[in-house]
Each structure stands twice: as C-alpha cells, then as structure tokens.
Design a protein around this motif. Structure first.
Motif, PDB file in Angstrom:
ATOM      1  N   VAL A  95       0.809  -1.224   0.000  1.00 29.63           N
ATOM      2  CA  VAL A  95       0.000   0.000   0.000  1.00 29.63           C
ATOM      3  C   VAL A  95       0.839   1.269   0.000  1.00 29.63           C
ATOM      4  CG1 VAL A  95      -1.937  -1.139   1.136  1.00 29.63           C
ATOM      5  CG2 VAL A  95      -0.188  -0.007   2.532  1.00 29.63           C
ATOM      6  N   ILE A  96       2.164   1.152   0.204  1.00 31.66           N
ATOM      7  CA  ILE A  96       3.014   2.343   0.179  1.00 31.66           C
ATOM      8  C   ILE A  96       3.787   2.430  -1.132  1.00 31.66           C
ATOM      9  CG2 ILE A  96       3.241   2.432   2.675  1.00 31.66           C
ATOM     10  CD1 ILE A  96       6.055   1.259   2.352  1.00 31.66           C
ATOM     11  N   GLY A  97       3.338   1.711  -2.149  1.00 33.89           N
ATOM     12  CA  GLY A  97       3.946   1.843  -3.463  1.00 33.89           C
ATOM     13  C   GLY A  97       4.881   0.735  -3.863  1.00 33.89           C
ATOM     14  N   HIS A  98       4.933  -0.347  -3.084  1.00 30.20           N
ATOM     15  CA  HIS A  98       5.811  -1.467  -3.413  1.00 30.20           C
ATOM     16  C   HIS A  98       4.992  -2.705  -3.751  1.00 30.20           C
ATOM     17  CE1 HIS A  98       9.347   0.769  -2.439  1.00 30.20           C
ATOM     18  NE2 HIS A  98       8.981   0.943  -1.177  1.00 30.20           N
ATOM     19  N   ALA A  99       4.096  -2.549  -4.701  1.00 31.02           N
ATOM     20  CA  ALA A  99       3.248  -3.679  -5.094  1.00 31.02           C
ATOM     21  C   ALA A  99       4.056  -4.811  -5.700  1.00 31.02           C
ATOM     22  CB  ALA A  99       2.189  -3.211  -6.090  1.00 31.02           C
ATOM     23  N   ASN A 100       5.279  -4.529  -6.140  1.00 35.34           N
ATOM     24  CA  ASN A 100       6.110  -5.583  -6.708  1.00 35.34           C
ATOM     25  C   ASN A 100       6.453  -6.664  -5.681  1.00 35.34           C
ATOM     26  OD1 ASN A 100       7.668  -3.231  -5.698  1.00 35.34           O
ATOM     27  ND2 ASN A 100       9.430  -4.562  -6.024  1.00 35.34           N
ATOM     28  N   PHE A 101       6.377  -6.325  -4.383  1.00 31.51           N
ATOM     29  CA  PHE A 101       6.647  -7.333  -3.367  1.00 31.51           C
ATOM     30  C   PHE A 101       5.578  -8.429  -3.357  1.00 31.51           C
ATOM     31  CE2 PHE A 101       9.295  -4.311  -0.508  1.00 31.51           C
ATOM     32  CZ  PHE A 101      10.367  -4.477  -1.364  1.00 31.51           C
ATOM     33  N   LEU A 102       4.396  -8.111  -3.887  1.00 29.92           N
ATOM     34  CA  LEU A 102       3.353  -9.128  -3.981  1.00 29.92           C
ATOM     35  C   LEU A 102       3.723 -10.211  -4.988  1.00 29.92           C
ATOM     36  CD1 LEU A 102       0.208  -6.811  -3.922  1.00 29.92           C
ATOM     37  CD2 LEU A 102       1.083  -8.205  -2.051  1.00 29.92           C
ATOM     38  N   LEU A 103       4.756  -9.979  -5.787  1.00 31.48           N
ATOM     39  CA  LEU A 103       5.213 -11.001  -6.719  1.00 31.48           C
ATOM     40  C   LEU A 103       5.908 -12.144  -5.993  1.00 31.48           C
ATOM     41  CD1 LEU A 103       6.515  -8.691  -9.575  1.00 31.48           C
ATOM     42  CD2 LEU A 103       4.285  -9.772  -9.334  1.00 31.48           C
ATOM     43  N   LEU A 104       6.055 -12.013  -4.689  1.00 29.43           N
ATOM     44  CA  LEU A 104       6.511 -13.138  -3.871  1.00 29.43           C
ATOM     45  C   LEU A 104       5.575 -14.337  -4.020  1.00 29.43           C
ATOM     46  CD1 LEU A 104       8.709 -13.818  -1.694  1.00 29.43           C
ATOM     47  CD2 LEU A 104       7.012 -13.189   0.026  1.00 29.43           C
ATOM     48  N   TYR A 105       4.356 -14.093  -4.508  1.00 28.42           N
ATOM     49  CA  TYR A 105       3.396 -15.173  -4.704  1.00 28.42           C
ATOM     50  C   TYR A 105       3.896 -16.224  -5.688  1.00 28.42           C
ATOM     51  CZ  TYR A 105      -0.183 -12.476  -2.242  1.00 28.42           C
ATOM     52  OH  TYR A 105      -0.905 -11.796  -1.294  1.00 28.42           O
ATOM     53  N   TYR A 106       4.859 -15.875  -6.529  1.00 30.97           N
ATOM     54  CA  TYR A 106       5.398 -16.867  -7.464  1.00 30.97           C
ATOM     55  C   TYR A 106       6.267 -17.909  -6.760  1.00 30.97           C
ATOM     56  CZ  TYR A 106       3.931 -14.141 -11.553  1.00 30.97           C
ATOM     57  OH  TYR A 106       3.194 -13.496 -12.517  1.00 30.97           O
ATOM     58  N   ILE A 107       6.862 -17.543  -5.633  1.00 32.61           N
ATOM     59  CA  ILE A 107       7.844 -18.408  -4.988  1.00 32.61           C
ATOM     60  C   ILE A 107       7.265 -19.765  -4.576  1.00 32.61           C
ATOM     61  CG2 ILE A 107       9.380 -18.643  -3.009  1.00 32.61           C
ATOM     62  CD1 ILE A 107      10.422 -16.758  -5.132  1.00 32.61           C
ATOM     63  N   SER A 128      10.018 -35.666 -14.677  1.00 30.14           N
ATOM     64  CA  SER A 128      10.803 -35.024 -13.617  1.00 30.14           C
ATOM     65  C   SER A 128      11.775 -34.008 -14.203  1.00 30.14           C
ATOM     66  CB  SER A 128      11.556 -36.074 -12.802  1.00 30.14           C
ATOM     67  OG  SER A 128      12.472 -36.794 -13.601  1.00 30.14           O
ATOM     68  N   ILE A 129      12.389 -34.328 -15.342  1.00 31.96           N
ATOM     69  CA  ILE A 129      13.287 -33.382 -16.008  1.00 31.96           C
ATOM     70  C   ILE A 129      12.513 -32.148 -16.452  1.00 31.96           C
ATOM     71  CG2 ILE A 129      14.722 -33.031 -18.048  1.00 31.96           C
ATOM     72  CD1 ILE A 129      15.569 -35.943 -17.842  1.00 31.96           C
ATOM     73  N   LEU A 130      11.316 -32.351 -17.016  1.00 34.10           N
ATOM     74  CA  LEU A 130      10.494 -31.226 -17.469  1.00 34.10           C
ATOM     75  C   LEU A 130      10.100 -30.330 -16.301  1.00 34.10           C
ATOM     76  CD1 LEU A 130       8.909 -29.773 -19.688  1.00 34.10           C
ATOM     77  CD2 LEU A 130       7.012 -31.361 -19.265  1.00 34.10           C
ATOM     78  N   ARG A 131       9.732 -30.933 -15.167  1.00 27.88           N
ATOM     79  CA  ARG A 131       9.330 -30.138 -14.007  1.00 27.88           C
ATOM     80  C   ARG A 131      10.494 -29.340 -13.441  1.00 27.88           C
ATOM     81  NH1 ARG A 131       6.383 -35.541 -11.818  1.00 27.88           N
ATOM     82  NH2 ARG A 131       4.546 -35.448 -13.171  1.00 27.88           N
ATOM     83  N   VAL A 132      11.659 -29.960 -13.343  1.00 31.65           N
ATOM     84  CA  VAL A 132      12.840 -29.243 -12.845  1.00 31.65           C
ATOM     85  C   VAL A 132      13.206 -28.109 -13.786  1.00 31.65           C
ATOM     86  CG1 VAL A 132      15.319 -29.462 -12.421  1.00 31.65           C
ATOM     87  CG2 VAL A 132      13.751 -31.186 -11.521  1.00 31.65           C
ATOM     88  N   ALA A 133      13.144 -28.374 -15.086  1.00 33.59           N
ATOM     89  CA  ALA A 133      13.443 -27.329 -16.068  1.00 33.59           C
ATOM     90  C   ALA A 133      12.444 -26.184 -15.974  1.00 33.59           C
ATOM     91  CB  ALA A 133      13.443 -27.919 -17.480  1.00 33.59           C
ATOM     92  N   THR A 134      11.182 -26.514 -15.774  1.00 39.92           N
ATOM     93  CA  THR A 134      10.145 -25.481 -15.648  1.00 39.92           C
ATOM     94  C   THR A 134      10.375 -24.620 -14.408  1.00 39.92           C
ATOM     95  OG1 THR A 134       8.530 -26.903 -16.766  1.00 39.92           O
ATOM     96  CG2 THR A 134       7.672 -25.074 -15.444  1.00 39.92           C
ATOM     97  N   ALA A 135      10.685 -25.265 -13.275  1.00 42.13           N
ATOM     98  CA  ALA A 135      10.935 -24.522 -12.044  1.00 42.13           C
ATOM     99  C   ALA A 135      12.144 -23.600 -12.200  1.00 42.13           C
ATOM    100  CB  ALA A 135      11.154 -25.489 -10.886  1.00 42.13           C
ATOM    101  N   ALA A 136      13.218 -24.104 -12.814  1.00 42.41           N
ATOM    102  CA  ALA A 136      14.416 -23.284 -13.010  1.00 42.41           C
ATOM    103  C   ALA A 136      14.134 -22.109 -13.948  1.00 42.41           C
ATOM    104  CB  ALA A 136      15.549 -24.148 -13.561  1.00 42.41           C
ATOM    105  N   ALA A 137      13.364 -22.363 -15.017  1.00 46.08           N
ATOM    106  CA  ALA A 137      13.043 -21.292 -15.958  1.00 46.08           C
ATOM    107  C   ALA A 137      12.170 -20.219 -15.306  1.00 46.08           C
ATOM    108  CB  ALA A 137      12.348 -21.870 -17.184  1.00 46.08           C
ATOM    109  N   LEU A 138      11.189 -20.644 -14.521  1.00 47.73           N
ATOM    110  CA  LEU A 138      10.323 -19.677 -13.848  1.00 47.73           C
ATOM    111  C   LEU A 138      11.112 -18.836 -12.845  1.00 47.73           C
ATOM    112  CD1 LEU A 138       7.101 -21.813 -13.212  1.00 47.73           C
ATOM    113  CD2 LEU A 138       7.362 -19.902 -14.808  1.00 47.73           C
ATOM    114  N   TYR A 139      12.024 -19.493 -12.124  1.00 40.76           N
ATOM    115  CA  TYR A 139      12.841 -18.733 -11.184  1.00 40.76           C
ATOM    116  C   TYR A 139      13.734 -17.734 -11.920  1.00 40.76           C
ATOM    117  CZ  TYR A 139      16.377 -17.551  -7.740  1.00 40.76           C
ATOM    118  OH  TYR A 139      17.234 -16.856  -6.927  1.00 40.76           O
ATOM    119  N   SER A 140      14.298 -18.150 -13.054  1.00 43.52           N
ATOM    120  CA  SER A 140      15.114 -17.240 -13.838  1.00 43.52           C
ATOM    121  C   SER A 140      14.295 -16.064 -14.356  1.00 43.52           C
ATOM    122  CB  SER A 140      15.746 -17.989 -15.012  1.00 43.52           C
ATOM    123  OG  SER A 140      16.595 -17.154 -15.760  1.00 43.52           O
ATOM    124  N   LEU A 141      13.083 -16.337 -14.827  1.00 48.11           N
ATOM    125  CA  LEU A 141      12.212 -15.270 -15.314  1.00 48.11           C
ATOM    126  C   LEU A 141      11.747 -14.348 -14.188  1.00 48.11           C
ATOM    127  CD1 LEU A 141      10.035 -17.263 -17.871  1.00 48.11           C
ATOM    128  CD2 LEU A 141      11.768 -15.534 -18.402  1.00 48.11           C
TER     129      LEU A 141
END
Length: 286
Positions: A95-107, A128-141
C-alpha cells in the motif's frame, strides 16, 4: 499489448530509451495481464484480478507443500498457507507503493514444481526433467519480473544450502556420490534452463547500467529493517499500532517488517509443536 512499442523502451520517461529496466519489469505478469486486458478489463481491474489469481495460486501451492512434503497436519497447514499468502508485511509494503513485493506469490509455486520434479528421486523420468526445467526457468524469469524478490529468494536458498551442508554434510555428499548420475542430470537441466530463461534479464537490465549506476551500499543499509522492526506494523494498526512509536531505533515505511506479532507467535508455537511431534521424513531423497 499490440506490440507497437519497443520492448525495452515503454513510453514513460519519453524519449529516454531502455527504461524498462529502471524498475521491476513484471515479465511473468505480462501474459495473464495481457489476457485480462484483451478480454475487456481495464488496467486497474486487470491488476487487481492478477493479484487475486496469484494469491490463490500461492495459497494452494503453500498448502500442498505443507501437507504433501512437510507432512504437516491439514489444520496447521491451512494456517501456515494463510500466513504465507496474506502476510501483513506484504500488504504493509504494497500500500506504500511497493506492489512488486506481492510477486513473492510466485515463490511457493516455483518451489512446489521443483519438489514435484524430485519427489521420485533418484529415479529420473522425462516428467521429472520437465518439471525441474520449468521450475528453473520460472525462477530465472522471476529476475525479469522483480529482481529483489528473485535475488532475496536465491540468498535464502544459499543460506539454507550452507546450513544443510553444515548440519549433515557427510550424509549429503554420500548421497550425491551414490546417485551422481541423476544429480548431474537434474542439476544440469536446471542450469541450462535457468541460463536460457535469463536472456530477457540481460536484454532488459544490461542497457540500464550504461544510463545509471547501481545504488551505493549505504543506501541499502539505510533502509534495512532493524530487529525491532519485526514488531513494527505501523502506527495506523488498530491493535498493535501503539508499539510503533515506543520501539527503539528508527522507524518508517521502509524499515518496518510489519509481521503481525500475535499471529507470528501462534505460528511459531504450532510449528514447534508439529515438528517435535512429527519429524519430517526425507529418507526418499537421501
């Protein structure tokens, strides 16, 4: 939305180019936000709906992590998921202008996908390889979405890894030597996926270094929270606000962690009780 503007040069601060990297780029948000805009929602409603969708995903992911992997009782897991998703400090900052902190929801979502990818370890499958790759890609993004959330989560992972090595290093290294092939496959997949998905971050933020220097270290320290800030929920809080002016040290919107004291105490008591009653079973990952 229509692709008429250069990717790294949105029209704010016009005619200055490469301004997307002046702050959080919200890259992961762009797809769901664009869909909401294309179906007719205005910018404000699209943002609100996006936060609602992300909070629901975070809550469900947190609940599944607690119940499925940490083996926490459902009633306690529900409380933990609510505290993680609707933490007072997130909205205090939002509410003080840091709405980007709500992106913690991705974690929690990223962690859930990663745990899903290694739950059959040491057996490695295409899924399992696809899931690990997806998690790593999302974290990178996530670095291209909100760099603060991403690197603080990375620092937390590094701290946890160092603690794990210090507490059970021999067992950990023995398990790695025993299952060297699946460990190599999964770590290699994660690294490759992370590096590929890291390209947008380089495109967005490297040009900014030629425009403006990084903040000096003292600026980060000046806004770092104090230990007493964990009780600082702000003077406007009806229940705990009276604590803010009497706590020692500097206070302010940038320094108060705003963790609700009562709920924090209850969660710590429940967590201690749960951990002492039911030990977490990690034998399948050893």
């Amino acid at each position: 939305l229509q692709g008429t503007v250069q990717f790294t040069s949105p029209p704010f601060f016009y005619p200055q180019p490469n301004v997307l990297g002046f702050g959080p780029a919200f890259l992961l948000d762009s797809v769901p936000y664009s869909i909401l805009r294309l179906i007719g929602c205005d910018p404000f409603l699209s943002f609100q709906l996006l936060i609602i969708i992300l909070s629901l995903a975070s809550f469900m992911a947190s609940l599944m992590i607690c119940v499925r992997y940490l083996k926490i009782r459902t009633s306690i897991a529900l409380c933990a998921a609510v505290l993680m998703t609707f933490a007072n400090n997130l909205f205090f900052k939002g509410v003080i202008g840091h709405a980007n902190f709500l992106l913690l929801y991705y974690i929690p979502c990223i962690v859930l996908i990663a745990l899903w990818g290694i739950e059959d370890f040491p057996r490695v499958t295409r899924w399992s390889i696809l899931r690990v790759a997806t998690a790593a890609a999302l974290y990178s993004l996530l670095f291209s979405t909100d760099v603060y959330t991403a690197w603080m989560f990375g620092f937390t992972l590094l701290t946890a890894a160092c603690t794990l090595v210090a507490l059970c290093g021999r067992t950990l290294f023995a398990a790695v030597r025993l299952h060297s092939r699946p460990v190599t496959i999964l770590i290699g997949t994660a690294i490759i996926s992370f590096l590929i998905a890291f390209i947008p971050f380089v495109v967005i933020y490297v040009p900014v270094r030629a425009i403006a220097p990084l903040r000096p270290y003292y600026q980060y320290i000046s806004t770092a929270p104090l230990p007493t800030g964990i009780m600082d929920v702000g003077a406007g809080n009806y229940v705990w606000g009276w604590l803010s002016p009497i706590l020692p040290g500097a206070h302010g919107a940038e320094q108060g962690l705003a963790v609700t004291p009562g709920m924090t105490a209850l969660f710590l008591v429940f967590a201690y009780y749960q951990l002492t009653k039911n030990h977490i079973n990690i034998s399948q990952w050893q």
